[in-house]
Write an enzyme that holds these catalytic residues in place. Structure first.
Site, mmCIF file in Angstrom:
data_model
loop_
_atom_site.group_PDB
_atom_site.id
_atom_site.type_symbol
_atom_site.label_atom_id
_atom_site.label_comp_id
_atom_site.label_asym_id
_atom_site.label_seq_id
_atom_site.Cartn_x
_atom_site.Cartn_y
_atom_site.Cartn_z
ATOM 1 N N ASN A 1 0.398 -1.312 -0.303
ATOM 2 C CA ASN A 1 -0.040 -0.090 0.322
ATOM 3 C C ASN A 1 0.873 0.968 -0.085
ATOM 4 O O ASN A 1 1.085 2.489 1.385
ATOM 5 C CB ASN A 1 -1.539 -0.134 1.052
ATOM 6 C CG ASN A 1 -0.211 -0.098 2.687
ATOM 7 O OD1 ASN A 1 0.534 -0.844 2.856
ATOM 8 N ND2 ASN A 1 -0.738 0.463 3.657
ATOM 9 N N ASP B 1 3.072 -4.944 11.580
ATOM 10 C CA ASP B 1 2.487 -4.551 11.036
ATOM 11 C C ASP B 1 3.315 -3.212 11.539
ATOM 12 O O ASP B 1 2.877 -2.108 11.494
ATOM 13 C CB ASP B 1 0.909 -4.275 11.969
ATOM 14 C CG ASP B 1 0.408 -3.886 10.849
ATOM 15 O OD1 ASP B 1 0.575 -3.655 9.655
ATOM 16 O OD2 ASP B 1 -1.178 -3.694 10.953
ATOM 17 N N GLY C 1 -1.487 3.590 12.866
ATOM 18 C CA GLY C 1 0.021 2.569 12.590
ATOM 19 C C GLY C 1 0.556 2.786 14.072
ATOM 20 O O GLY C 1 0.938 4.605 14.234
#
Length: 302
Positions: A39, A251, A270
């Site tokens: 992404n 992540d 995030g």
């Protein structure tokens, strides 16, 4: 160590992180290989994108970089990405991470293609119609802080759907960042059935909960999927110990200071994780005896 879920942000978002800085953080945290999510901007949905990341990693990387290709063009969940071409150029898996593919027929098509190329599909399970503009886990904390809730069911429904499509297509399925007890139970049942289903959990979903989000509205704690309940975190730890969880992945998702230094609902989702993952697992899982070193190696390297 190997981290199969990181965001290196290059190409296009180098103000947040780039392949040089991200792999430096990885090496500092003990990781010799990472898998970069697609992404970026532009999205890695064709062979050119795969080759770009590989070439940059060869030039400036401090550890090995494996590349995951997108499932759909532009991560829109509408048209297949150039999966065969990406596989031929070394894409190790396919994912629309950051987005759930909303259309079940489209998801089936992705899996039908991936299985032909011998690749796993890694899924970010999120039903947008349920999640909406959700900011934090729907429950006591979202109510107390007056923030839009993100129900656990918004994740669990799509986990159940994708497991059903795995059964239909035979395509290996990897559930990314599982956060709920029921979500983990769905994976456990799929494994018991003999389906090729695996899953990962992150250190932040293991060791932080919604209760850590207070009136300070600390945007460092805004992650996708959100921090869940203490009961969910305990269930994830039990899944790590009993073998249901296949991997610990960070992540790792960096942003600039100015992006995070905003109102909670405006800040991006995030947090970073590469440099702290090992120490957290040693402190909170190995130290108390929840898992041993052999299990740590299975989760973080094998």
């Amino acid at each position: 160590l190997v981290d199969m879920h990181v965001h290196l942000r290059e190409p296009g978002q180098e103000q947040k992180e780039d392949i040089a800085s991200g792999t430096r953080a990885a090496a500092h945290g003990g990781f010799t290989a990472v898998c970069a999510m697609p992404n970026t901007s532009p999205v890695i949905d064709n062979a050119l994108g795969v080759e770009y990341v590989k070439a940059r990693a060869e030039q400036v990387g401090k550890c090995r970089v494996l590349v995951a290709g997108a499932c759909s063009q532009g991560l829109k969940g509408e048209v297949l990405a150039e999966m065969g071409d990406m596989a031929a150029h070394g894409a190790v898996a396919f994912t629309d991470d950051g987005h759930g593919i909303q259309d079940a027929g489209m998801m089936r098509r992705v899996m039908d293609y991936a299985v032909q190329f011998g690749r796993t599909v890694m899924v970010h399970c999120q039903d947008d119609s349920l999640v909406g503009e959700g900011q934090v886990n729907e429950g006591v904390v979202s109510t107390r802080l007056g923030m839009l809730g993100w129900p656990a069911e918004g994740e669990e429904l799509e986990i159940a759907r994708d497991i059903a499509l795995c059964r239909l297509t035979g395509c290996p399925l990897h559930i990314q960042h599982v956060t709920t007890a029921r979500g983990l139970d769905l994976v456990r049942a799929a494994k018991a059935e003999g389906l090729p289903v695996t899953c990962e959990v992150t250190p932040h979903h293991l060791f932080l909960t919604e209760d850590d989000i207070d009136e300070a509205y600390d945007t460092a704690l805004k992650v996708n999927p959100p921090l869940r309940t203490a009961a969910d975190a305990a269930a994830l730890a039990a899944g790590v110990a009993d073998g249901t969880v296949d991997a610990l992945a960070t992540d790792h998702a960096p942003h600039t200071d100015w992006e995070k230094d905003r109102e909670f609902e405006l800040a991006p989702f995030g947090m970073t994780g590469l440099e702290t993952a090992l120490s957290l697992v040693l402190t909170h899982l190995v130290g108390p005896g929840t898992i041993g070193y052999a299990r740590l190696v299975e989760l973080m390297a094998v």
